[in-house]
Write an enzyme that holds these catalytic residues in place. Structure first.
Site, PDB file in Angstrom:
ATOM      1  N   ARG A  91       0.846  -1.204   0.000  1.00  0.00           N
ATOM      2  CA  ARG A  91       0.000   0.000   0.000  1.00  0.00           C
ATOM      3  C   ARG A  91       0.878   1.250   0.000  1.00  0.00           C
ATOM      4  O   ARG A  91       0.593   2.242  -0.674  1.00  0.00           O
ATOM      5  CB  ARG A  91      -0.961  -0.012   1.203  1.00  0.00           C
ATOM      6  N   GLU A 365       3.560  10.278   7.570  1.00  0.00           N
ATOM      7  CA  GLU A 365       2.557  11.172   6.954  1.00  0.00           C
ATOM      8  C   GLU A 365       1.813  11.971   8.021  1.00  0.00           C
ATOM      9  O   GLU A 365       0.618  12.241   7.893  1.00  0.00           O
ATOM     10  CB  GLU A 365       1.534  10.385   6.111  1.00  0.00           C
TER      11      GLU A 365
HETATM   12  P1  TGC Z   1       1.560  26.258   8.184  1.00  0.00           P
HETATM   13  O1  TGC Z   1       2.020  27.692   8.270  1.00  0.00           O
HETATM   14  O2  TGC Z   1       0.395  25.873   9.017  1.00  0.00           O
HETATM   15  O3  TGC Z   1       1.297  25.860   6.696  1.00  0.00           O
HETATM   16  C1  TGC Z   1       2.272  26.110   5.708  1.00  0.00           C
HETATM   17  C2  TGC Z   1       1.551  26.133   4.405  1.00  0.00           C
HETATM   18  O4  TGC Z   1       0.974  24.847   4.196  1.00  0.00           O
HETATM   19  C3  TGC Z   1      -0.431  24.968   4.052  1.00  0.00           C
HETATM   20  N1  TGC Z   1      -0.990  23.779   4.685  1.00  0.00           N
HETATM   21  C4  TGC Z   1      -1.649  22.840   4.017  1.00  0.00           C
HETATM   22  N2  TGC Z   1      -1.983  22.767   2.729  1.00  0.00           N
HETATM   23  C5  TGC Z   1      -2.676  21.686   2.346  1.00  0.00           C
HETATM   24  N3  TGC Z   1      -3.002  20.697   3.195  1.00  0.00           N
HETATM   25  C6  TGC Z   1      -2.673  20.751   4.494  1.00  0.00           C
HETATM   26  N4  TGC Z   1      -2.978  19.736   5.316  1.00  0.00           N
HETATM   27  C7  TGC Z   1      -1.971  21.862   4.976  1.00  0.00           C
HETATM   28  N5  TGC Z   1      -1.484  22.241   6.174  1.00  0.00           N
HETATM   29  C8  TGC Z   1      -0.884  23.418   5.974  1.00  0.00           C
HETATM   30  C9  TGC Z   1      -0.794  26.252   4.759  1.00  0.00           C
HETATM   31  O5  TGC Z   1      -1.981  26.785   4.262  1.00  0.00           O
HETATM   32  C10 TGC Z   1       0.399  27.117   4.390  1.00  0.00           C
HETATM   33  O6  TGC Z   1       0.260  27.514   3.057  1.00  0.00           O
HETATM   34  P2  TGC Z   1       0.793  28.945   2.576  1.00  0.00           P
HETATM   35  O7  TGC Z   1       0.439  29.019   1.145  1.00  0.00           O
HETATM   36  O8  TGC Z   1       0.067  29.941   3.450  1.00  0.00           O
HETATM   37  O9  TGC Z   1       2.258  28.966   2.843  1.00  0.00           O
HETATM   38  O10 TGC Z   1       2.815  25.319   8.439  1.00  0.00           O
HETATM   39  P3  TGC Z   1       3.572  24.935   9.731  1.00  0.00           P
HETATM   40  O11 TGC Z   1       5.011  24.987   9.387  1.00  0.00           O
HETATM   41  O12 TGC Z   1       3.088  25.721  10.909  1.00  0.00           O
HETATM   42  O13 TGC Z   1       3.204  23.404   9.935  1.00  0.00           O
HETATM   43  C11 TGC Z   1       1.957  22.903   9.947  1.00  0.00           C
HETATM   44  C12 TGC Z   1       2.006  21.377  10.154  1.00  0.00           C
HETATM   45  C13 TGC Z   1       2.679  21.014  11.473  1.00  0.00           C
HETATM   46  C14 TGC Z   1       0.572  20.907  10.164  1.00  0.00           C
HETATM   47  C15 TGC Z   1       2.780  20.727   8.983  1.00  0.00           C
HETATM   48  O14 TGC Z   1       4.111  21.074   9.034  1.00  0.00           O
HETATM   49  C16 TGC Z   1       2.651  19.233   8.975  1.00  0.00           C
HETATM   50  O15 TGC Z   1       1.695  18.708   8.397  1.00  0.00           O
HETATM   51  N6  TGC Z   1       3.617  18.536   9.570  1.00  0.00           N
HETATM   52  C17 TGC Z   1       3.679  17.075   9.444  1.00  0.00           C
HETATM   53  C18 TGC Z   1       4.572  16.736   8.305  1.00  0.00           C
HETATM   54  C19 TGC Z   1       4.517  15.262   7.989  1.00  0.00           C
HETATM   55  O16 TGC Z   1       3.454  14.688   7.877  1.00  0.00           O
HETATM   56  N7  TGC Z   1       5.696  14.692   7.848  1.00  0.00           N
HETATM   57  C20 TGC Z   1       5.858  13.311   7.599  1.00  0.00           C
HETATM   58  C21 TGC Z   1       5.952  13.017   6.125  1.00  0.00           C
HETATM   59  S1  TGC Z   1       6.030  11.314   5.827  1.00  0.00           S
HETATM   60  C22 TGC Z   1       7.653  11.092   5.369  1.00  0.00           C
HETATM   61  O17 TGC Z   1       8.502  11.856   5.586  1.00  0.00           O
HETATM   62  C23 TGC Z   1       7.944  10.053   4.533  1.00  0.00           C
HETATM   63  S2  TGC Z   1       7.547  10.583   2.974  1.00  0.00           S
HETATM   64  C24 TGC Z   1       6.489   9.374   2.617  1.00  0.00           C
HETATM   65  C25 TGC Z   1       7.222   8.140   2.326  1.00  0.00           C
HETATM   66  O18 TGC Z   1       8.164   8.153   1.527  1.00  0.00           O
HETATM   67  O19 TGC Z   1       6.838   7.064   2.875  1.00  0.00           O
END
Ligand code: TGC
Length: 386
Positions: A91, A365
C-alpha cells in the site's frame, strides 16, 4: 447458529459501492490473495521488498488511471484497503507513487514534466520517491536545511533526506528544498551525480518496505527540474494529504484482516471446557468492541471519499480521519495479537506483522499528535504547533 453478518461488513456498506467500485476492490483482493498472502510473512522475515511484483501490481491499472484522472476516490480507497489487507509495504509503494509523486506532477508540474513522467509512473515502468523529511525535521518540515541555489542553466541542491519510501529503487525523486528561503519542489532523476540513496536497515516495522535515506551532495539539475507550481510548503503538505487519504482506507483493510484471522483462529481453538475460545464471554466482548471501531473507520473513510469526489474535502477532515483510523487500527491489531495468545507473536499468523507495520503507519505522513493539532486549529482558530 450460522452468522449472517460479518465484522468486516456489519452495516452492509459493500452494498453502497457501484459495480465499478466493487470490481476494483475484487480485482485487487484476488491479486492479494494469490500473490501476496502466501509470501508476505516471508518478505517481512527476510526484510525484502518484492520488487518482482511491481509489473503485476502495474497490471491492476490503478495508478495509470490516477495519472489520467480516471479513477474515483472510492475506487482508489477500496484498492488501498485491499492492498493493505495484504501488506502495508505494498500500500505504501502505491500511496507514495500515487499521492506523493504522480499527484505533485499533475498538480504542480510543467507540461514537459507531465509528458515525460506521468505515463511511465502510472505504468510503474518508473518508480518515484518523495524527499521531504530530514533527520532533524520530521513533524516540522518548515525547518528543513536542504538548500537549492542558482547555477548557470539550473540549480545546485545540497541536503540530507530520510524516510523516503522507494528511495533505493526510484528513478525519479520529488525533492523539497529551500530556494531563497522558500520551500520549492524539484523533480530530480536519481542517476544525477551526487544523488546517493541508502537503505535504512534494522527496522522492526515496515521491514518489507524500501525505506531510504537520500544524500544530495551538490546535485546539479537543469532549470526544468523545478516544479513550477510547487513554490511553498503548502504544496508539499497538499501532497501529504493525498497519501494520508490512502492511509485512511488502507488501515481499514489491515484492521479487518486482523479481526478475520483472529476470529477464524478462536472459533477453531477449544480451551478450558472444550468449547471454542470464540464462545467465551470476554472474547465476544472484544469482538463486539473491535467491530464497532472498524465500522466507525469504514464510515469515516467512505464519507471522506464522498467529500473528495464532491471536491469539498478539507485538510483537517483528512487529518481527523488519519488520526482516528490509525489509532483504531493499531488498537485492533494489538487486541488481536493478545487474543491469539502466543501464536500472536509468531510469523505463522499475519497479525503480529500487521501490528508492527501499523506502528509506522500511525507515525508517518503526520503523527497522531500533529493531526490532533491540525484538528485543534480548525476547531479553535488557534495554532498550537509552537
Ligand atoms: P503552516 O504555516 O500551518 O502551513 C504552511 C503552508 O501549508 C499549508 N498547509 C496545508 N496545505 C494543504 N493541506 C494541508 N494539510 C496543509 N497544512 C498546511 C498552509 O496553508 C500554508 O500555506 P501557505 O500558502 O500559506 O504557505 O505550516 P507549519 O510549518 O506551521 O506546519 C503545519 C504542520 C505542522 C501541520 C505541517 O508542518 C505538517 O503537516 N507537519 C507534518 C509533516 C509530515 O506529515 N511529515 C511526515 C511526512 S512522511 C515522510 O517523511 C515520509 S515521505 C512518505 C514516504 O516516503 O513514505
Amino acid at each position: 447458529m450460522e452468522p449472517s453478518l460479518s465484522a468486516g461488513d456489519f452495516y452492509l456498506l459493500e452494498d453502497e459501492w457501484t459495480a465499478e467500485q466493487r470490481g476494483v476492490a475484487e480485482r485487487v483482493r484476488a491479486f492479494i490473495d494469490a500473490e501476496v498472502m502466501p509470501y508476505a510473512g516471508e518478505w517481512h522475515e527476510r526484510a525484502v521488498f518484492p520488487r518482482e511484483l511491481i509489473p503485476r501490481i502495474a497490471g491492476l491499472d490503478l495508478l495509470d488511471r490516477l495519472a489520467h484522472n480516471a479513477i474515483d476516490p472510492i475506487s482508489y480507497g477500496l484498492a488501498m484497503r485491499e492492498l493493505e489487507r495484504g501488506s502495508s509495504a505494498l500500500r505504501s509503494l502505491m500511496s507514495v507513487q500515487g499521492g506523493l509523486v504522480i499527484f505533485p506532477i499533475m498538480a504542480f508540474g510543467s507540461d514537459e514534466q507531465k509528458a515525460r513522467w506521468l505515463g511511465p509512473l502510472g505504468r510503474l515502468d518508473a518508480i518515484g520517491c518523495f524527499a521531504l523529511t530530514e533527520p532533524a525535521f520530521g513533524s516540522n518540515p518548515a525547518g528543513m536545511t536542504t538548500r537549492a541555489e542558482r547555477v548557470p542553466g539550473g540549480f545546485r541542491i545540497h541536503g540530507h533526506k530520510r524516510w523516503a519510501t522507494n528511495g533505493t529503487i526510484a528513478q525519479v525523486a520529488v525533492v523539497w528544498a529551500k530556494w531563497d528561503g522558500k520551500v520549492c519542489g524539484f523533480l530530480i532523476e536519481t542517476d544525477r551525480r551526487g544523488f546517493q540513496p541508502r537503505p535504512i536497515h534494522n527496522k522492526w516495522s515496515f521491514r518489507a518496505s524500501e525505506s531510504s535515506e537520500l544524500i544530495l551532495e551538490n546535485v546539479e539539475v537543469p532549470e526544468s527540474a523545478l516544479l513550477p507550481g510547487a513554490q511553498s510548503l503548502g504544496a508539499a503538505i497538499a501532497c501529504l494529504n493525498q497519501a494520508r487519504y490512502s492511509i485512511v482506507w488502507g488501515v481499514v483493510g489491515a484492521a479487518a484482516a486482523c479481526i478475520e484471522e483472529t476470529l477464524a483462529y478462536l472459533k477453531a481453538r477449544p480451551q478450558f471446557d472444550g468449547k471454542p475460545l470464540a464462545g467465551h464471554q470476554l472474547i465476544q466482548h472484544r469482538f463486539a468492541w473491535m467491530t464497532a471501531e472498524l465500522t466507525g473507520m469504514q464510515l469515516l473513510a467512505k464519507r471522506l471519499g464522498d467529500l473528495k469526489a464532491a471536491g469539498r474535502l478539507k485538510a483537517a477532515q483528512v487529518s481527523l480521519a488519519k488520526m482516528n483510523n490509525c489509532r483504531k487500527a493499531i488498537e485492533i491489531a494489538r487486541a488481536c495479537r493478545e487474543l491469539l495468545g502466543a501464536n500472536g507473536i509468531v510469523n505463522d499468523y499475519h497479525v503480529g506483522r500487521r501490528m508492527l507495520d501499523l506502528e509506522t503507519v500511525i507515525t508517518y505522513e503526520g503523527t497522531e499528535h500533529i493531526h490532533a493539532l491540525v484538528v485543534g486549529q480548525e476547531l479553535t482558530g488557534l495554532k498550537a504547533f509552537s
